[in-house]
Design an enzyme around this catalytic site. Structure first.
Site, PDB file in Angstrom:
ATOM      1  N   TYR A 188     -12.690  -2.340  12.060  1.00  0.00           N
ATOM      2  CA  TYR A 188     -11.341  -1.764  11.896  1.00  0.00           C
ATOM      3  C   TYR A 188     -10.544  -1.953  13.193  1.00  0.00           C
ATOM      4  CZ  TYR A 188      -7.711   1.730  10.806  1.00  0.00           C
ATOM      5  OH  TYR A 188      -6.505   2.371  10.572  1.00  0.00           O
ATOM      6  N   GLY A 229       0.818  -1.212   0.000  1.00  0.00           N
ATOM      7  CA  GLY A 229       0.000   0.000   0.000  1.00  0.00           C
ATOM      8  C   GLY A 229       0.851   1.261   0.000  1.00  0.00           C
ATOM      9  N   ASP A 252      -3.441  -7.448  -4.669  1.00  0.00           N
ATOM     10  CA  ASP A 252      -4.426  -7.303  -3.594  1.00  0.00           C
ATOM     11  C   ASP A 252      -3.970  -8.225  -2.462  1.00  0.00           C
ATOM     12  OD1 ASP A 252      -6.552  -7.530  -1.848  1.00  0.00           O
ATOM     13  OD2 ASP A 252      -8.076  -7.631  -3.433  1.00  0.00           O
ATOM     14  N   SER A 266      -2.449   0.722  14.512  1.00  0.00           N
ATOM     15  CA  SER A 266      -3.163   1.991  14.715  1.00  0.00           C
ATOM     16  C   SER A 266      -3.443   2.158  16.200  1.00  0.00           C
ATOM     17  CB  SER A 266      -4.505   1.940  13.958  1.00  0.00           C
ATOM     18  OG  SER A 266      -5.336   3.017  14.346  1.00  0.00           O
ATOM     19  N   ILE A 299      -3.267  10.678  11.244  1.00  0.00           N
ATOM     20  CA  ILE A 299      -2.300  11.044  10.203  1.00  0.00           C
ATOM     21  C   ILE A 299      -3.049  11.588   8.989  1.00  0.00           C
ATOM     22  CG2 ILE A 299      -0.332  10.243   8.819  1.00  0.00           C
ATOM     23  CD1 ILE A 299       0.143   9.725  11.820  1.00  0.00           C
TER      24      ILE A 299
END
Ligand code: NAP
Length: 258
Positions: A162, A11, A62, A149, A195
Site C-alpha cells: 500500500y 470509487g 474496475d 495518503s 479518515i
C-alpha cells in the site's frame, strides 16, 4: 451535453470518494460516479447528488482493467460530452495486512494494479482527451486530482505494498503535472491522514487510541468531507497557479514535532 463542468470521481460509491462527489456537486459539477461492485452504495450516492440539483450518472468499472478504463471514458463522453476534472480516488488496502518479510506477490500486484497502474493509465486516457477539449475550448479549465495518503511517506511494514503504491502516486502526480502544464492542465496530490471510512473500520480501536494519545495535533478523525472540501477548492480554481502541489489533509500528521 453538459453546460456545467463535469467530473469523474473513481470509487465514489462510499467513503472519501462519496465525500468528494458531494463537495463537487455543491460547487456545481455534474458527476460521473464510478464504483467497483457496490451498486447499492453507488445508487445512494447518486440520490444524494441528485438532491443537490446537478446531473449524475453511476458506472461500474474496475479501474485496474484496461477495457473498463476505456468504458469509463466512453460512458462520460456519451452522457456529458466533456470532462473538466478527474479525481483518482478509488483505492484498496491489502486484503490482509502482512509483514513485509512474508507478504505475497499476489497482494502486491492487486494493490499496485488498483492504486497505481489504474490511475496512471486512466490519467493518460483523460489527459489526451483534455488536450483535445482544450484545443476546442481554450477558455475551459481542466484539472486532475490524485488521492494518495500519508502512506506515501510513512513506513508501515505491515502493508508495504500500500505504501509503495501511494509513493508511486506521488511521483505520478509530478510527472503528469510537468507534462500537462503546457496545456494549462493542473495536477494535484491530496494526502489524507486517518479518515473515518470502511477502509479504516477494521483498525478503528487502534486509531482511536493513537489519536487520543496525540498522534495528530488536531485530535480527531478526518471525515470524507474534509477531503471533499480540499478537492472542491482545487476544482473551483483556487489553486490555479500551483501544479504538482501536495495538499496534506491530515490534522497535522505530517508535522515533525519535538
Ligand atoms: P473505501 O471506503 O474502502 O472505498 C473504496 C472505494 O473505491 C469504493 O467506492 C469502492 O467501490 C472503490 N473501488 C475499490 N476498488 C476499485 C476498483 N478496482 N475500481 C473502481 N473502484 C474501486 O476507501 P476510502 O477510505 O474511502 O479510500 C478512498 C481513497 O482514499 C483510497 O485511494 C485510499 O487509499 C485513500 N485514503 C484513505 C484513507 C483513510 O483513512 N480512509 C487515508 C488516506 C488515503 P465499491 O463500493 O463498489 O466497492
Amino acid at each position: 451535453m453538459s453546460k456545467n463542468k463535469v467530473t469523474i470521481v473513481t470509487g465514489a460509491s462510499r467513503g472519501i470518494g462519496k465525500g468528494i462527489a458531494v463537495s463537487l456537486a455543491q460547487v456545481g459539477y455534474d458527476l460521473i460516479i464510478n464504483y467497483y461492485s457496490n451498486n447499492t452504495s453507488a445508487l445512494e450516492t447518486k440520490n444524494r447528488i441528485d438532491a443537490l440539483g446537478v446531473r449524475c450518472h453511476i458506472v461500474q468499472a474496475d479501474i485496474s482493467i484496461p477495457e473498463d478504463r476505456v468504458k469509463l471514458i466512453e460512458f462520460t463522453k456519451e452522457k456529458f460530452g466533456s470532462c473538466n476534472l478527474l479525481v483518482n480516488n478509488a483505492g484498496v488496502a491489502p486484503s490482509k495486512r502482512s509483514d513485509i518479510l512474508e507478504a505475497t506477490e499476489e497482494s502486491f500486484e492487486r494493490v499496485m494494479n488498483v492504486n497505481l497502474k489504474g490511475p496512471y493509465f486512466l490519467t493518460q486516457l483523460i489527459a489526451n482527451w483534455m488536450i483535445e477539449q482544450k484545443k476546442e475550448a481554450a477558455e475551459d479549465n481542466f484539472r486532475i486530482v490524485n488521492i494518495s495518503s500519508i502512506s506515501a511517506y510513512t513506513s508501515s511494514p505491515g502493508r508495504g505494498e500500500y505504501c509503495v503504491s501511494k509513493a508511486g502516486m506521488s511521483m505520478m502526480t509530478k510527472l503528469y503535472a510537468d507534462r500537462l502544464a503546457e496545456y494549462g492542465i493542473g495536477v494535484y496530490e491530496i494526502r489524507p491522514g486517518i479518515i473515518e471510512t470502511d477502509m479504516t473500520g477494521a483498525v478503528k480501536a487502534k486509531y482511536d487510541k493513537l489519536i487520543a494519545d496525540g498522534l495528530t495535533p488536531i485530535k480527531r478523525w478526518g471525515k470524507p468531507a474534509d477531503v471533499g472540501q480540499a478537492v472542491a477548492a482545487i476544482a473551483d480554481g483556487r489553486l490555479d497557479f500551483s501544479t504538482g502541489q501536495v495538499i496534506d489533509v491530515d490534522g497535522g500528521f505530517h508535522l515533525h514535532r519535538l
